[in-house]
Design a protein around this motif. Structure first.
Motif, PDB file in Angstrom:
ATOM      1  N   ASP A 172     184.248  37.923   9.248  1.00  0.00           N
ATOM      2  CA  ASP A 172     183.662  37.007  10.495  1.00  0.00           C
ATOM      3  C   ASP A 172     182.139  36.359  10.070  1.00  0.00           C
ATOM      4  OD1 ASP A 172     186.197  37.163  11.622  1.00  0.00           O
ATOM      5  OD2 ASP A 172     185.218  39.022  12.748  1.00  0.00           O
ATOM      6  N   GLY A 173     182.005  36.120   8.951  1.00  0.00           N
ATOM      7  CA  GLY A 173     180.506  35.574   8.525  1.00  0.00           C
ATOM      8  C   GLY A 173     179.520  36.708   8.443  1.00  0.00           C
ATOM      9  N   GLN A 174     179.729  37.964   8.689  1.00  0.00           N
ATOM     10  CA  GLN A 174     178.578  38.923   8.292  1.00  0.00           C
ATOM     11  C   GLN A 174     179.202  39.634   7.332  1.00  0.00           C
ATOM     12  OE1 GLN A 174     177.946  41.099  12.013  1.00  0.00           O
ATOM     13  NE2 GLN A 174     176.156  41.961  11.055  1.00  0.00           N
ATOM     14  N   VAL A 175     178.099  40.290   6.546  1.00  0.00           N
ATOM     15  CA  VAL A 175     178.513  41.216   5.471  1.00  0.00           C
ATOM     16  C   VAL A 175     178.490  42.614   5.666  1.00  0.00           C
ATOM     17  CG1 VAL A 175     177.808  41.905   3.014  1.00  0.00           C
ATOM     18  CG2 VAL A 175     177.695  39.385   3.781  1.00  0.00           C
ATOM     19  N   TRP A 176     179.322  43.171   5.465  1.00  0.00           N
ATOM     20  CA  TRP A 176     179.437  44.548   6.043  1.00  0.00           C
ATOM     21  C   TRP A 176     179.563  45.719   4.778  1.00  0.00           C
ATOM     22  CZ3 TRP A 176     179.458  46.902  10.842  1.00  0.00           C
ATOM     23  CH2 TRP A 176     179.512  46.040  12.024  1.00  0.00           C
ATOM     24  N   LEU A 177     178.936  46.805   4.687  1.00  0.00           N
ATOM     25  CA  LEU A 177     179.341  47.866   3.874  1.00  0.00           C
ATOM     26  C   LEU A 177     180.400  48.664   4.617  1.00  0.00           C
ATOM     27  CD1 LEU A 177     178.071  49.157   1.394  1.00  0.00           C
ATOM     28  CD2 LEU A 177     176.831  50.610   2.698  1.00  0.00           C
ATOM     29  N   GLY A 178     181.526  49.127   3.767  1.00  0.00           N
ATOM     30  CA  GLY A 178     182.370  49.965   4.324  1.00  0.00           C
ATOM     31  C   GLY A 178     183.273  50.477   3.221  1.00  0.00           C
ATOM     32  N   ILE A 179     184.463  51.105   3.734  1.00  0.00           N
ATOM     33  CA  ILE A 179     185.190  51.629   2.603  1.00  0.00           C
ATOM     34  C   ILE A 179     186.779  51.198   2.735  1.00  0.00           C
ATOM     35  CG2 ILE A 179     186.293  53.927   1.959  1.00  0.00           C
ATOM     36  CD1 ILE A 179     183.554  55.100   3.117  1.00  0.00           C
ATOM     37  N   ALA A 180     187.388  50.922   1.679  1.00  0.00           N
ATOM     38  CA  ALA A 180     188.645  50.273   1.842  1.00  0.00           C
ATOM     39  C   ALA A 180     189.583  51.384   1.588  1.00  0.00           C
ATOM     40  CB  ALA A 180     188.912  48.953   0.766  1.00  0.00           C
ATOM     41  N   ALA A 181     190.389  51.588   2.318  1.00  0.00           N
ATOM     42  CA  ALA A 181     191.334  52.668   2.197  1.00  0.00           C
ATOM     43  C   ALA A 181     192.684  52.613   3.293  1.00  0.00           C
ATOM     44  CB  ALA A 181     190.852  53.962   2.328  1.00  0.00           C
ATOM     45  N   HIS A 186     187.161  50.438   6.570  1.00  0.00           N
ATOM     46  CA  HIS A 186     186.608  51.060   7.546  1.00  0.00           C
ATOM     47  C   HIS A 186     184.897  50.942   7.341  1.00  0.00           C
ATOM     48  CE1 HIS A 186     190.090  53.537   8.131  1.00  0.00           C
ATOM     49  NE2 HIS A 186     190.232  53.198   6.532  1.00  0.00           N
ATOM     50  N   ARG A 187     184.364  50.220   8.457  1.00  0.00           N
ATOM     51  CA  ARG A 187     183.041  49.482   8.445  1.00  0.00           C
ATOM     52  C   ARG A 187     182.055  50.483   8.632  1.00  0.00           C
ATOM     53  NH1 ARG A 187     183.397  44.213  12.296  1.00  0.00           N
ATOM     54  NH2 ARG A 187     185.352  43.334  11.586  1.00  0.00           N
ATOM     55  N   ILE A 188     181.100  50.748   7.873  1.00  0.00           N
ATOM     56  CA  ILE A 188     180.111  51.726   7.948  1.00  0.00           C
ATOM     57  C   ILE A 188     178.786  51.138   8.667  1.00  0.00           C
ATOM     58  CG2 ILE A 188     178.335  52.966   6.773  1.00  0.00           C
ATOM     59  CD1 ILE A 188     180.001  53.287   4.391  1.00  0.00           C
ATOM     60  N   ALA A 189     178.278  49.786   8.371  1.00  0.00           N
ATOM     61  CA  ALA A 189     177.173  49.245   9.053  1.00  0.00           C
ATOM     62  C   ALA A 189     177.098  47.853   8.390  1.00  0.00           C
ATOM     63  CB  ALA A 189     175.920  50.141   8.682  1.00  0.00           C
ATOM     64  N   PRO A 190     176.346  47.039   9.025  1.00  0.00           N
ATOM     65  CA  PRO A 190     176.019  45.664   8.515  1.00  0.00           C
ATOM     66  C   PRO A 190     175.223  46.055   7.303  1.00  0.00           C
ATOM     67  CG  PRO A 190     175.776  45.480  10.692  1.00  0.00           C
ATOM     68  CD  PRO A 190     176.177  47.051  10.505  1.00  0.00           C
ATOM     69  N   ALA A 191     175.524  45.308   6.001  1.00  0.00           N
ATOM     70  CA  ALA A 191     175.019  45.524   4.918  1.00  0.00           C
ATOM     71  C   ALA A 191     173.303  45.402   4.861  1.00  0.00           C
ATOM     72  CB  ALA A 191     175.603  44.550   3.847  1.00  0.00           C
ATOM     73  N   ASP A 192     172.936  44.367   5.893  1.00  0.00           N
ATOM     74  CA  ASP A 192     171.448  44.288   5.861  1.00  0.00           C
ATOM     75  C   ASP A 192     170.716  45.381   6.720  1.00  0.00           C
ATOM     76  OD1 ASP A 192     172.393  43.647   8.289  1.00  0.00           O
ATOM     77  OD2 ASP A 192     171.270  41.621   8.654  1.00  0.00           O
ATOM     78  N   GLN A 193     171.600  46.384   7.195  1.00  0.00           N
ATOM     79  CA  GLN A 193     171.105  47.555   7.960  1.00  0.00           C
ATOM     80  C   GLN A 193     171.433  48.886   7.228  1.00  0.00           C
ATOM     81  OE1 GLN A 193     172.507  47.608  11.810  1.00  0.00           O
ATOM     82  NE2 GLN A 193     172.097  45.317  12.288  1.00  0.00           N
ATOM     83  N   ALA A 194     172.256  48.705   6.175  1.00  0.00           N
ATOM     84  CA  ALA A 194     172.662  49.942   5.456  1.00  0.00           C
ATOM     85  C   ALA A 194     171.678  50.452   4.323  1.00  0.00           C
ATOM     86  CB  ALA A 194     173.863  49.610   4.829  1.00  0.00           C
TER      87      ALA A 194
END
Length: 194
Positions: A172-181, A186-194
């Motif tokens: 949805d227009g935001q880059v997220w750090l997460g885990i595909a499984a 599974h979203r961890i946090a927005p990439a700019d905050q991780a």
């Protein structure tokens, strides 16, 4: 997982590692509506140790038995419930710890399974998701949904292993750090905050 689905290789590895533990089903605590009988002096410490009257419960089988009758109430209380009574207990963080992890595959086809400190085997998927909360020092603590609103804190060692699997995705227009499984991201946090 339905009986028709292909066996999950990560879950199979953990199951094999457990050896000859007897198969057990969970009691239908979600269908029991006994009266609430107050608090009992049982506490699950943040490190996963169960205590009764201030002393650790040393019988693993008793802890595993109690873990099967845990229920999270709508008001946030955690109770031990039987068909005839419900008693409140104290949970310092999460009622379970995720202590072992098996990973098979990569990307969206990756399978991740966990074993808890009470020998529940849980496959990471849409129904058994990860959530991440900030700790008191600003770091992130991952939790795994085990069942019925009950969560397992993922141990620090496994957290490092999970971080190694993280990737960035735009959602949805935001880059997220997460885990595909397990067919989910599974979203961890927005990439700019991780």
């Amino acid at each position: 997982m339905s009986e028709d689905a292909a066996p999950d290789p990560a879950l199979s590895r953990l199951s094999a590692a457990l050896g000859t533990l007897p198969k057990r089903g969970l009691p239908p605590v979600e269908h029991w509506n006994p009266p609430y009988c107050g608090e009992i002096d049982i506490r699950i410490a943040a490190d996963g140790t169960w205590h009764h009257n201030g002393s650790p419960i040393r019988r693993d089988k008793l802890v595993r038995l109690f873990s099967t009758i845990l229920r999270r109430e709508a008001d946030g209380r955690t109770v031990l419930v039987t068909p005839v009574e419900s008693v409140g207990i104290v949970v310092e963080d999460a009622p379970f710890l995720a202590v072992e992890m098996a990973v098979e595959g990569e990307g969206p086809d990756r399978s991740i399974a966990f074993r808890t400190n009470v020998d529940d085997l849980v496959r990471l998927d849409a129904d058994h998701a990860l959530r991440f909360e900030q700790d008191s020092e600003g770091g992130l603590k991952p939790y795994l949904h085990v069942r019925r609103g009950l969560w397992a804190l993922v141990t620090r060692a496994l957290t490092y292993d999970l971080v190694e699997l993280a990737e960035e995705r735009e959602i949805d227009g935001q880059v997220w750090l997460g885990i595909a499984a397990g067919g989910a991201f599974h979203r961890i946090a927005p990439a700019d905050q991780a």
